[in-house]
Structures are given as C-alpha cells and as structure tokens.
Design a protein around this motif. Structure first.
Motif, mmCIF file in Angstrom:
data_model
loop_
_atom_site.group_PDB
_atom_site.id
_atom_site.type_symbol
_atom_site.label_atom_id
_atom_site.label_comp_id
_atom_site.label_asym_id
_atom_site.label_seq_id
_atom_site.Cartn_x
_atom_site.Cartn_y
_atom_site.Cartn_z
ATOM 1 N N GLU A 645 57.295 36.570 24.472
ATOM 2 C CA GLU A 645 56.710 35.552 25.356
ATOM 3 C C GLU A 645 57.667 35.244 26.508
ATOM 4 O O GLU A 645 58.870 35.077 26.312
ATOM 5 C CB GLU A 645 56.423 34.286 24.558
ATOM 6 C CG GLU A 645 55.672 33.224 25.346
ATOM 7 C CD GLU A 645 55.292 32.024 24.504
ATOM 8 O OE1 GLU A 645 54.781 31.050 25.067
ATOM 9 O OE2 GLU A 645 55.522 32.092 23.271
ATOM 10 N N GLY A 646 57.119 35.202 27.705
ATOM 11 C CA GLY A 646 57.918 34.929 28.877
ATOM 12 C C GLY A 646 58.457 36.158 29.570
ATOM 13 O O GLY A 646 59.019 36.063 30.664
ATOM 14 N N SER A 647 58.315 37.323 28.944
ATOM 15 C CA SER A 647 58.794 38.570 29.544
ATOM 16 C C SER A 647 57.648 39.282 30.250
ATOM 17 O O SER A 647 56.483 39.144 29.863
ATOM 18 C CB SER A 647 59.395 39.492 28.480
ATOM 19 O OG SER A 647 60.510 38.891 27.862
ATOM 20 N N SER A 648 57.977 40.061 31.264
ATOM 21 C CA SER A 648 56.982 40.825 32.016
ATOM 22 C C SER A 648 56.788 42.188 31.381
ATOM 23 O O SER A 648 57.774 42.907 31.119
ATOM 24 C CB SER A 648 57.430 40.979 33.470
ATOM 25 O OG SER A 648 56.689 41.973 34.133
ATOM 26 N N ALA A 649 55.525 42.556 31.133
ATOM 27 C CA ALA A 649 55.239 43.862 30.543
ATOM 28 C C ALA A 649 55.713 44.983 31.451
ATOM 29 O O ALA A 649 56.216 46.017 30.981
ATOM 30 C CB ALA A 649 53.746 43.995 30.267
ATOM 31 N N GLY A 650 55.595 44.804 32.758
ATOM 32 C CA GLY A 650 56.043 45.832 33.695
ATOM 33 C C GLY A 650 57.550 46.034 33.642
ATOM 34 O O GLY A 650 58.044 47.171 33.644
ATOM 35 N N ASP A 651 58.303 44.913 33.583
ATOM 36 C CA ASP A 651 59.766 45.027 33.509
ATOM 37 C C ASP A 651 60.196 45.670 32.198
ATOM 38 O O ASP A 651 61.124 46.500 32.173
ATOM 39 C CB ASP A 651 60.398 43.644 33.649
ATOM 40 C CG ASP A 651 60.186 43.039 35.029
ATOM 41 O OD1 ASP A 651 59.868 43.812 35.971
ATOM 42 O OD2 ASP A 651 60.313 41.811 35.165
ATOM 43 N N VAL A 652 59.555 45.276 31.097
ATOM 44 C CA VAL A 652 59.895 45.866 29.801
ATOM 45 C C VAL A 652 59.589 47.357 29.807
ATOM 46 O O VAL A 652 60.358 48.171 29.281
ATOM 47 C CB VAL A 652 59.135 45.146 28.669
ATOM 48 C CG1 VAL A 652 59.316 45.889 27.340
ATOM 49 C CG2 VAL A 652 59.604 43.705 28.543
ATOM 50 N N ARG A 653 58.462 47.736 30.404
ATOM 51 C CA ARG A 653 58.123 49.168 30.485
ATOM 52 C C ARG A 653 59.219 49.953 31.196
ATOM 53 O O ARG A 653 59.621 51.029 30.739
ATOM 54 C CB ARG A 653 56.802 49.332 31.234
ATOM 55 C CG ARG A 653 56.402 50.784 31.467
ATOM 56 C CD ARG A 653 55.300 50.858 32.498
ATOM 57 N NE ARG A 653 55.728 50.235 33.749
ATOM 58 C CZ ARG A 653 54.888 49.847 34.717
ATOM 59 N NH1 ARG A 653 53.609 50.030 34.584
ATOM 60 N NH2 ARG A 653 55.360 49.275 35.818
#
Length: 818
Positions: A645-653
């Motif tokens: 929660e609070g993290s960006s899926a794009g950044d994690v990718r």
C-alpha cells in the motif's frame, strides 16, 4: 370548474404536489433505463472490438504475419486483425511528452471501423499518420494536422495527426494507445512481417471457439479471452438491473401516494363545504361526481406538467452521468410520459374516492360540527404495533441461514414497518418536547394530540428509507465491481520467464522495495475430462499454484462456486478451478469431479468453482500438490507480486525488472494496474446513476411533501389567524410552523435511515444469493449522514413556502367561516 376557481388557494398546493409526483415518476423511469443502457455499453466496451485475442506464448514475443494469415483461415473466424504494438515516446507540438503504446493495424479495415466520436479521418495505408484518443491528444496539445514526434528504433520520426477518437470506443485493451498503419509501425521499430497480437471476431461462441482452437493455433500462439471481462460483469449487470427496477417501483409507489394524499387533503380541507351541501339536500352522487371531476382535471393538468418537466429533469441529470447515448426514441419518451400521466390521473381519482369514503362514513352534521383531526390516537397505536411486528418479523427472516426469498420479504417488511411506525414515532417525539419553550411546546402538543401529519411522515420515511437502502447496495455492489475488475488483470506486477526455473525467489524479489507478497507459479500441459466414460477429453494447460499465495496476490472472477463458496479452502484440499469455456465443454460444474491426465498418470479432483479471466484465458487452476501427483515438478515460469500500500505499481515494475535481469534473462515484467484503473473508471456510471436517482427522489419528493404541508396551513387558517388576533406576531407563526416541520422531519429521517440501511443489507443478500455477486455488506456512514442532511435541507427549503403562507395569515380570517 367554479369550485376550482373559487378555491384555487386550496387546489394549488395539491396540484403542485401531484405535479412533483408525476415529475418524479417520469424522470426516474427515464433515468433508470438510460443508466442501465449506458452501463451495459460501458462494460461491453471494455472488451474492445474483438471476441478473442491471440498473443505470443512468451510475453514480449512476436507472431509472424504468415501465422496471422493462418489464423484468419481457421473455421468460424469472421475477421482477424493483426496488430503491432511497441512502447514509445511522443512529443507534441508544444514539447509535451508522453510514453504510450504505438499500435499499428491494417488500415485496409478502415471501412469496417465505425467510430461515432471520430473527428477527422483514419490513418492511410503506408502513410506516416496518427490516430489519437481524445485524452492523449489533449495531454499532448495536438490537433488535426499537427505533427507529433515518435521515437522509433532508428530515431525520431514525425507523424501527422489525421484523426481524434473517443477512447471509450476503443475498448480497455487500447488503453494508452495511439494508432498508425501496421506497415508504418513495423518500419519504425524494424520488425517487418511480424505482429504482437491478433484480434479475432468469430461466428460461434467465443469461449468454445477459444477452447477448441487452442489445439489448432500456430506454434507459440495462445488465447487471451477478451470476452472474459464482459462475462465476469454479467452477474453485476443483472444485479444492477434489479436495483433499477426496485427504484422504478418505489418511484411509482411514492408518486401514487403523493398524488392520492394531495387530493384527499383538498377534500378534507373543504370538508365543511361538502357537509353543508349534503345538509341542504345535495345528493351524494352529485357531490361525488363533482369532486371526482375536479380530481380528474387536476390529475390531467399535473400529469401534463410532469410529462413536460420530467424529461427536462432527466436531461439535467444526464449532463453529469458518465457515458453517452441511451436516450430512448421519441415514441419511447411519449409512451413513458403517457404512462406517468395516466398513473397521475388514476392516483388522483383514488385519493379522491378514499377521502369521499371517509366523508360519507359519518353524518353531514358531524362534518359541520367538528374539525378534522386526522388519524386517531388508537389507530396510530395499532399501526405502530403492526409496524413493530413487521420489523420484528424482518429481523427473524434475516438470520444467517435465511433464504433468498426470506431476505426479499425482509426488505419490504423493513420499509413497510418503518412507514407504519412513523406516526407513532412523531407523536412520541412530540411528547418529549411538550415541556419546552412555548413555540416548541405548542407545536409538539399539537402534533402529539392530532394526526394530521400522518401522510407526510410516511412519505418521508419511505423516501429516506429507499434512498438509504440504495446507497447501501450501491456501496456493496461497487466493492463487488472493483473486485471483479481486479480479478481480470491478475497480480499488480507479473513476471513471465521463457524458461522454467526451480527458484521461488529469483533475483531476491522479496527484498525489492514496495512488494507485499510474492508467489511462484508453474505451468503444465494436461488432458481434462469428465467422469462420464463416453465423453472425450480436452487438451489444455494449467497453472500450478500455491492457493494461499496465489489468492493473496490476485483474484479470479468466479461465476459459480460450491455450496460453501470457499474456493481457496477447497483448492487447499485438492480441488481444481475450471475456466467457464472448459466447464461448459465438459458439462461439469461445482460439486462434480474431473479426471486430470498427464501421459500415464491421472488424478481425480473435485471442481471448486468456475471462473472467467482475461489473465489466465483457458488455463485450469490446479494446486501444486495435485500437479506433483501428475508428474515431475514443472518448476516455475511465472511470479505474481502484490504491491504494498502506498507504492506505485509502475515503480515496483521497474525495480523488479532490474532485479531479475540476470536471474531470468529475457523475462517479461508487466503490470495491469493502469488498465485496471481505466476499467474501474469505465463503470462509474453505476454509482453516479444511483446517486442521481437518490437526488431526484429526495428533491422532488420534498417538494411534494411541501405541497401537502401547505394544505395543512390552509386547513388551519382559522387557528393561525386566532393566534395572530391574540397577539402572536407573523414571525412567531412562521417559527411555529417551522418547529412542527422539524419535529416531523428529524425522527422520520432517522427512522428511515436506520430502516433503509437494514433493508439495504437484506437487498444485498438477495443479490448475492440470486446472482452470485460477492457483495460484502458495509455501512457508508458519511454518505448516510449526507443523505439525512440533504433530506432535512430539502424539506426545510421547500417548507419555506407554507411558512411564508402562514406568516401572511390575517387576524381577521378567524372571523370568517371555513
């Protein structure tokens, strides 16, 4: 007509209340139909123009154009559209940049692409031209004829914008895409003769075609069921249809009640006049025919006003309702208007007949000698007791083991019980305030002693109760829709490896920032068949999963589950989940068993559920224990990641892609979060339509109640003028009427909100049981408070009219006869 002209001050409030009822009925029926059509169109658009999508087996792979031509020649294929898509950078005329997908398609199909919202033209064959969705064109600042810079494999090239299209017409799979000719896209990225996807329209059932075609597809090509999205929403759409029908039925009931009460109030206001006519010898039939004629005239006129204003109210609501179209044809609008008009006339006649029946029940001298004090205290107690009994019966029916029918009955009992107890609740609240300040005490004692406000109290309870139940169901079904959307796109971040590996945590995925959970998934080819010996088996593939990890990172849209409904627990115990196409071909469902076979090994497994999914296509879902019984450990070729929660899926990718670069050479790392959010926005029509209908019900219903309250002021003109004559100021009279309205409104609003919330719970259970919708009941307290405040504000504002009329009551009026 002479009576109408002579007593226009008494008939005008009734006419306005009847017109408000007609407007409410017509606006609600039109809006529910338009909202249902727009939502259906929005969900249908999520799947795009294709029935089935065919993609490379390996994420990031390519399909040769020769293979696409082979697909086009397959049985039942009406149209095959090969496309090439590649992520790129666009720069608009003013320097603004975006990173969408550039998709090339065969422009020879332009003649068959009918976009209603197209501005300009479609790209030409082999031309350096672009078709932009309207949202992307706005972000780039590009218009028709503007040049847009596109970054390709060989550098930057300029393409001219020739068309702008509504993104809703492109479907969810075209999210963040811009379009050009197929040859142009292949040339930009140096992939001549290759495509990334083939969209197929078929003449048979898409699910069955996908299942049977899987065995005949060119090597390296697999099925992606684009129709899974619309299929997964089918139960929700059916549930919404039921809700909108409930709204229409409730609007009909409120309209009939408003109209009947309004005209019966007029008859009671002229009670002494009719009694005098009977005393001097006027036959009952003559009096009755005259009153019924007046009712018919008012009903006809009010119905005509409703037929004219109702569509205008609907048009105003449609300006804020998402989506486009859905407005019925002119004959359809005329039919709705005629039905609303006929109901208004019928309700006016019914209210008139009921009032005449009460008038004739007693002698003419009684009507001259006494004032109409409304419902008696004894009858009020009887109705209240009946209402409490209805609420108790509803509570008994809402037990956890209750049936769908019992929940449906409880829904109606709760609203009916709240309506029946409304007069008793108002009288009880008034007694508690009877010892307050003079204005409040006078208003409270009058409401406690007399039953004139029975009808407004009942209408307010029904209005608030229905609205609260709709908001409750809207919130619960909104959550179900969000879960259905999430289930179509798999995990937040997904990794696909070209080669299976034994490692569950390649590249130290669990140490990457922003990841909440990682689960590894394997794949195996198998044969599945029913237990009937005469049935043939189907060759397909399956996902080998750890149920606890899989369902913690992704969901599946189950259309059927076992009696207990706990699919995860069933999979832990060795059951399997089947795609809808496989279950249909085998003729099996939850509770049946299937035989799984790999070479010479076979396993019998019960079916835990049937699902549709864009991300898994025609693959079975098999627990890892069952997969190991069918052969050697296949290893892992996919990983699902849940983003914290609070993290960006794009950044994690991006971080995951860097982490697995060495451990999984050539692996594909994708996220469906952006498309999931886009799909969620596409079905916002549902929530907006429910809120709009609630607003119509509250505002127009409040106007109708104000008309009835104004009739009460007319009946009490002698009383109010007497108060003025003994020294009460005009302002004090106004405050007295306002105090009565608040004493009437506050307890009925609270009662309606509580009963409506409970009724919403009952309706949620009905929808969940009957339609298979996983609707989790929850109370949206802030929204319920907003509803209560909106209703109280609307009643206060519309109630200013009777207060103003009361302030103008002259002291000399008390010397006149009613």
């Amino acid at each position: 007509m002479r009576h109408l002209r002579a007593d226009i001050r008494k008939y005008l409030p009734a006419f306005l209340a009847m017109a408000a009822a007609a407007i409410l009925l017509l606006a609600t029926t039109l809006t529910t139909g338009i909202a249902a059509e727009r939502m259906g169109a929005g969900v249908e658009s999520l799947g795009g123009i294709a029935d089935v999508g065919l993609v490379p087996e390996t994420a990031g792979g390519l399909i040769a154009e020769g293979q696409a031509e082979e697909i086009a020649r397959m049985p039942d294929v009406a149209l095959a559209i090969p496309t090439y898509s590649e992520s790129t950078v666009l720069r608009g005329p003013d320097g603004r940049e975006l990173t969408p997908m550039l998709t090339g398609y065969p422009t020879r199909h332009n003649a068959g692409l009918a976009f209603e919202g197209l501005e300009g033209d479609l790209p030409g064959r082999g031309a350096a031209e672009l078709l932009l969705p309207r949202d992307i064109a706005g972000e780039l600042g590009a218009g028709i004829g503007d040049l847009v810079e596109v970054l390709g494999s060989g550098g930057v090239e300029e393409l001219r914008t020739v068309g702008i299209v509504d993104p809703d017409e492109l479907g969810m799979m075209a999210y963040e895409n811009v379009f050009t000719d197929l040859g142009t896209a292949q040339r930009l990225f140096h992939h001549a003769g290759q495509v990334t996807r083939v969209d197929v329209q078929v003449t048979s059932d898409p699910g069955q075609w996908a299942l049977t075609a899987q065995q005949r597809l060119p090597e390296g090509v697999v099925v992606q069921e684009t129709g899974a999205i619309t299929a997964s929403f089918a139960p929700v759409l059916q549930a919404v249809g039921i809700i909108l029908k409930v709204v229409s039925g409730a609007a009909l009931a409120m309209s009939v009640l408003l109209t009947a009460v309004a005209f019966s109030s007029v008859v009671r206001a002229r009670r002494r006049s009719y009694s005098l006519l009977r005393t001097i010898g006027a036959p009952r039939g003559w009096v009755g025919r005259g009153v019924l004629t007046e009712a018919a005239i008012l009903g006809v006129l009010a119905g005509l006003v409703g037929a004219l204003i109702g569509p205008v109210v609907t048009l105003g609501l449609l300006r804020v309702l998402p989506g486009e179209g859905g407005w019925p044809s002119f004959p359809g609008v005329l039919l709705h208007a005629f039905l609303s008009w006929a109901i208004c006339v019928g309700a006016a006649l019914a209210g008139c007949a009921a009032a005449l029946g009460q008038l004739y029940a007693r002698g003419a001298l009684h009507g001259l000698a006494s004032a109409d004090r409304g419902i008696s205290r004894r009858r009020r107690m009887l109705l209240g007791g009946g209402g409490l009994a209805a609420v108790a019966a509803a509570a008994a029916l809402l037990r956890p083991e209750g049936t769908t029918s019992s929940s449906a009955v409880a829904f109606f009992l709760l609203l009916t019980g709240a309506a029946l107890t409304a007069p008793l609740l108002v009288a009880g609240s008034a007694r508690l305030l009877a010892r307050g300040r003079w204005t409040l005490a006078y208003a409270a004692r009058r409401l406690s002693a007399e039953g004139q406000m029975t009808a407004p109290a009942v209408i307010i309870v029904i209005m608030v109760g229905l609205s609260a139940s709709l908001l409750t169901v809207a919130g619960s079904l909104g959550g179900a829709m969000e879960r259905q959307i999430a289930s179509q796109f798999g995990a937040d971040v997904q990794i696909s490896s070209q080669v299976p590996v034994r490692e569950e945590d390649p590249g130290g995925l669990r140490d990457v920032g922003g990841i909440r959970r990682v689960t590894a998934i394997g794949a195996l080819d198998l044969e599945v068949r029913s237990e009937r010996p005469e049935d043939a088996g189907l060759r397909t593939s399956a996902l080998s999963i750890d149920p606890s990890g899989f369902f913690d990172t992704a969901e599946l849209a189950f259309t059927e589950t076992g009696s207990k409904g706990d699919v995860r627990r069933a999979l832990d115990a060795g059951a399997v989940a089947l795609p809808e196409s496989v279950a249909g071909a085998l003729g099996v469902g939850p509770g049946d068993s299937v035989l799984l076979r790999v070479e010479d090994r076979s396993v019998r497994a019960p079916v835990a559920g049937v699902f549709v999914s864009l991300s898994t296509g025609t693959q079975l879902v098999v627990p890892r224990d069952v997969a190991e019984q069918l052969g050697d450990d296949p290893g892992y070729d996919a990983w699902h990641l849940a983003v914290a929660e609070g993290s960006s899926a794009g950044d994690v990718r991006d971080r995951v892609e860097a982490a697995v670069r060495e451990a999984l050479p050539g692996a594909s790392v994708i996220t469906g979060a952006e498309m999931r959010d886009r799909a969620a926005g596409e079905i916002a029509t549902y929530t907006f339509s429910v809120l709009g209908l609630v607003s119509i019900t509250v505002l127009v219903g409040s106007a109708g109640v104000a008309g009835i309250l104004s009739l009460s002021v007319l009946r009490r003109s002698a009383e109010l003028s007497t108060l003025r004559a003994i020294g009460l100021s005009a302002g004090a009279v106004g405050r007295l009427l306002l105090a009565e309205a608040l004493i009437l409104a506050v307890p009925t609003i609270l009662s309606g909100a509580l009963a409506g919330t409970a009724a919403g719970w009952a309706l949620c259970r009905v929808l969940a049981d009957a339609m298979g919708v996983s609707a989790v009941f929850h109370v949206d307290l802030p929204l319920t408070c907003v509803l209560a405040g909106l209703t109280l504000g609307a009643l206060t504002i519309t109630g200013c009219w009777p207060v103003i009329r009361a302030r103008r009551t002259a002291p000399a009026t008390s010397l006149k006869s009613a």
